[in-house]
Design a protein around this motif. Sequence first.
Motif, mmCIF file in Angstrom:
data_model
loop_
_atom_site.group_PDB
_atom_site.id
_atom_site.type_symbol
_atom_site.label_atom_id
_atom_site.label_comp_id
_atom_site.label_asym_id
_atom_site.label_seq_id
_atom_site.Cartn_x
_atom_site.Cartn_y
_atom_site.Cartn_z
ATOM 1 N N SER A 23 -5.721 7.550 6.847
ATOM 2 C CA SER A 23 -6.427 6.772 5.833
ATOM 3 C C SER A 23 -5.781 6.927 4.465
ATOM 4 C CB SER A 23 -7.907 7.187 5.776
ATOM 5 O OG SER A 23 -8.016 8.540 5.413
ATOM 6 N N GLU A 24 -5.319 8.154 4.148
ATOM 7 C CA GLU A 24 -4.677 8.372 2.854
ATOM 8 C C GLU A 24 -3.388 7.573 2.751
ATOM 9 O OE1 GLU A 24 -4.097 12.536 2.504
ATOM 10 O OE2 GLU A 24 -6.242 13.004 2.322
ATOM 11 N N ARG A 25 -2.614 7.552 3.798
ATOM 12 C CA ARG A 25 -1.346 6.836 3.758
ATOM 13 C C ARG A 25 -1.550 5.323 3.769
ATOM 14 N NH1 ARG A 25 -0.864 11.690 5.255
ATOM 15 N NH2 ARG A 25 1.086 12.869 5.152
ATOM 16 N N LEU A 27 -4.104 3.839 2.488
ATOM 17 C CA LEU A 27 -4.597 3.495 1.161
ATOM 18 C C LEU A 27 -3.440 3.343 0.177
ATOM 19 C CD1 LEU A 27 -7.020 2.985 -0.648
ATOM 20 C CD2 LEU A 27 -7.132 5.452 -1.096
ATOM 21 N N VAL A 28 -2.458 4.231 0.294
ATOM 22 C CA VAL A 28 -1.276 4.132 -0.565
ATOM 23 C C VAL A 28 -0.549 2.817 -0.307
ATOM 24 C CG1 VAL A 28 0.990 5.115 -1.072
ATOM 25 C CG2 VAL A 28 -0.988 6.621 -0.776
ATOM 26 N N TYR A 29 -0.398 2.470 0.969
ATOM 27 C CA TYR A 29 0.256 1.203 1.322
ATOM 28 C C TYR A 29 -0.547 0.011 0.791
ATOM 29 C CZ TYR A 29 0.950 -2.908 4.251
ATOM 30 O OH TYR A 29 1.122 -4.200 4.693
ATOM 31 N N ALA A 30 -1.864 0.071 0.952
ATOM 32 C CA ALA A 30 -2.714 -1.032 0.507
ATOM 33 C C ALA A 30 -2.606 -1.225 -1.002
ATOM 34 C CB ALA A 30 -4.164 -0.778 0.909
ATOM 35 N N MET A 31 -2.670 -0.143 -1.755
ATOM 36 C CA MET A 31 -2.584 -0.253 -3.211
ATOM 37 C C MET A 31 -1.212 -0.755 -3.642
ATOM 38 S SD MET A 31 -5.488 0.281 -4.399
ATOM 39 C CE MET A 31 -4.963 0.226 -6.111
ATOM 40 N N SER A 32 -0.176 -0.338 -2.912
ATOM 41 C CA SER A 32 1.160 -0.823 -3.234
ATOM 42 C C SER A 32 1.246 -2.331 -3.014
ATOM 43 C CB SER A 32 2.200 -0.108 -2.371
ATOM 44 O OG SER A 32 3.474 -0.685 -2.524
ATOM 45 N N THR A 33 0.644 -2.822 -1.928
ATOM 46 C CA THR A 33 0.648 -4.255 -1.645
ATOM 47 C C THR A 33 -0.130 -5.019 -2.700
ATOM 48 O OG1 THR A 33 0.791 -3.798 0.726
ATOM 49 C CG2 THR A 33 0.066 -6.001 0.081
ATOM 50 N N ILE A 34 -1.247 -4.455 -3.114
ATOM 51 C CA ILE A 34 -2.100 -5.131 -4.093
ATOM 52 C C ILE A 34 -1.425 -5.216 -5.459
ATOM 53 C CG2 ILE A 34 -4.250 -4.920 -5.401
ATOM 54 C CD1 ILE A 34 -5.468 -3.696 -2.819
ATOM 55 N N THR A 35 -0.899 -4.087 -5.930
ATOM 56 C CA THR A 35 -0.403 -4.029 -7.308
ATOM 57 C C THR A 35 1.056 -4.440 -7.453
ATOM 58 O OG1 THR A 35 0.167 -1.680 -7.041
ATOM 59 C CG2 THR A 35 -2.044 -2.192 -7.855
ATOM 60 N N ALA A 36 1.849 -4.336 -6.401
ATOM 61 C CA ALA A 36 3.289 -4.582 -6.537
ATOM 62 C C ALA A 36 3.778 -5.761 -5.712
ATOM 63 C CB ALA A 36 4.064 -3.322 -6.146
#
Length: 747
Positions: A23-25, A27-36
């Motif tokens: 879940s932690e990893r 979440l990092v991928y999801a936030m990267s997709t959202i913001t970048a």
Amino acid sequence: MAELTDKDAPIGVLDAPFDSALSERYLVYAMSTITARSLPDVRDGLKPVHRRLLWAMRLLKLDPSQGYKKCARVVGDVIGKYHPHGDQSVYDAMVRLAQTFSLRYPLVDGQGNFGNIDGDNAAAYRYTEARLTQVAIDLMDGLDEDGANLRPTYNGEEQEPELFPGLFPNLLANGAAGIAVGMATSIPPHNAAELLDAAIALVDDRAADVLQFVKGPDFPTGGLVVDPAAVIAESYRTGRGSFRVRARWTVEREKGGGWQAVVSEIPFGVQKGKLIEQIASLINDKKLPILADVRDESDAEVRIVLEPRSRTVDAGVLMDGLFRLTDLEVRVPLNLNVLDKDRTPRVMSLAEALGAWVDHQFVVLERRTRHRLDKIADRIELLDGYLIAYLNLDRVIEIIRTEDEPKQVMIAEFGLTDRQAEAILNMRLRSLRRLEEFEIRKERDSLDKERAGLAALLESPTKQKTRMKRDLTKVRDRYGAETLLGARRTTIEEAAPAREIPLEAMIEREPITVILSRRGWIRALRGHNDLSAPDTMKFKEGDGPAFAFHAQTTDKLLMAAENGRFYTLAADKLPGGRGFGEPVRAMVDLDGSVGVIALVKASGQDRLLLAASDGRGFIVQVADTIAETRKGKTVMTPRTGALLKVVRPVGKDDDYVAAIGDNRKMLVFPIAELVEMSRGQGLQLQRFRDGGLSDAKTFVFAQGLSWPMGGGTGRMRSEPDLSAWRAARGAAGRMPPTGFPRDNRFG
């Protein structure tokens, strides 16, 4: 075997629960997709790939005044220096920035095949060329004046801007679309002049109503937004909703009274090629019979010609059908989900998004002002050094010629700074002639005046607002309604939803004569033929007429069977009048052992009187008898041994029911005593000691009853006074009036 402990674990291995680590990893991928990748920044309306494309083109000096360069060169720079992703995805993003039908204000000026509104792809990047547009220049204005921060690229070898500082409201002007992880964004394009007018109003009053200026989306492909103003306002207030967008069309009249509909603008995001296929499919599948043909006569402008089946077809009805069945009307979603100044994704209202952009412009104004102040301070420092050198020119030359370390000597003797001394030493001899005290002092006074004005600007919010409105007005004039690029293309015009097309409108209305024989052969002759003519009423040997009447091709016909089931026939689908027709049982699922007892028109009447052979009956709404399938619809459920015997229309003014039995006894009773229902056995109309019901009908009591006389003379006989036969429903009745037909039928 001993169990492993944390001390025994290999170096670099972290012991953690699998679900939390996953879940932690993720979440990092999801936030990267959202913001970048997927969501645009509210301040410049761009995603990283678009920002890097424009930045790379700027460094290649692809200004509007310069020549074009191959797109392959741009894509190579982008993926090599700034955006380490696939070349095709980067090129696709670049192509969209150049498509005039995708972006309201294109940021890239393309030369070559960049695709078209039909849905064709662009040529490969080795064939196409591009440069920046003036819109892109406006969007990047201020990058040389510290308008935005620069950050290292992915490999640390180059720098790229975090965002663009220009005064062009790109987020709302060009819109955006993207799908991230767990969220998405969809922002339609708007008119830049309207957005800038609203921004100017927000500079003075942050509570200003932006909807006074922004009426709705402004799509690059034009069209009409047909939602009510209240619906548009609610969508903008919440940041979520959709806009109903229709094609723009006109009627072109032809000689002889004919006409054709011409579509000149199609909804945003619709590929013209697929739209033509949709319409052609409707014609081939006969889902819109009133449309005869579609032609694509487009060149640089869209021109789709729609030809009706007949000149009598209503143009509004035809277009309503196309709006319902094709992408000539679509819904363009609004989901104003963007990254705010803290890089946090959230849904904003239109006023919030525009206000955030205005706030960003004040930050840029302050940064650019401070950058200019620093430049002025540096220049003044050098001018002061030049002035000292001019006033002591002979001594400066002597020091340079005689001293081993002239820089340190000048610093000590004249009180110069290191930069001033270095600037004096780096002067060319030809510059000494221009070092005149007057010119130096004039430039310095000018810079002092500018510095004072900039310092006052930083200290006064009022002056900042005045400056901001002046700058916004200057950009607004470039994209005003009077300019070719700035003129509004989409009309905001409220319209009702497309109407459900009635069957009558889908079929060309023509008169026909419907004939059903006793053996169940049905046909429809063109025109209203004479029902007594031999040519009209010809049948197979041993067959004869059962039902014959005049109708229209737009009518629905109700056929009632003895078992109480009703079947619906479309008059336009009946076999032609050549020959003897076709078996009606081939058109519906009706058993050969069940007889047909009625064939009537469904149109032009509201209710029917149904009665079974045992004397029970009721009144039913015509709408409740219409069947949607071949299997028909059970309306009357006669008791065991009984059959449906009577199906007669009920007149609007009819107030009494007349019934006559096989025993030749007639009864008249008020229609109010009869029940109205949609299915069942009904109530007892007349009581019989032997036999059953022969016929029944409704009529106006004050007008009495009329029936045809025998012998085929066509004469009618009437009985105006029926008081003697009037009784309560369910009574036995009495013998009919003198001269009543021997077949016990009311005619």
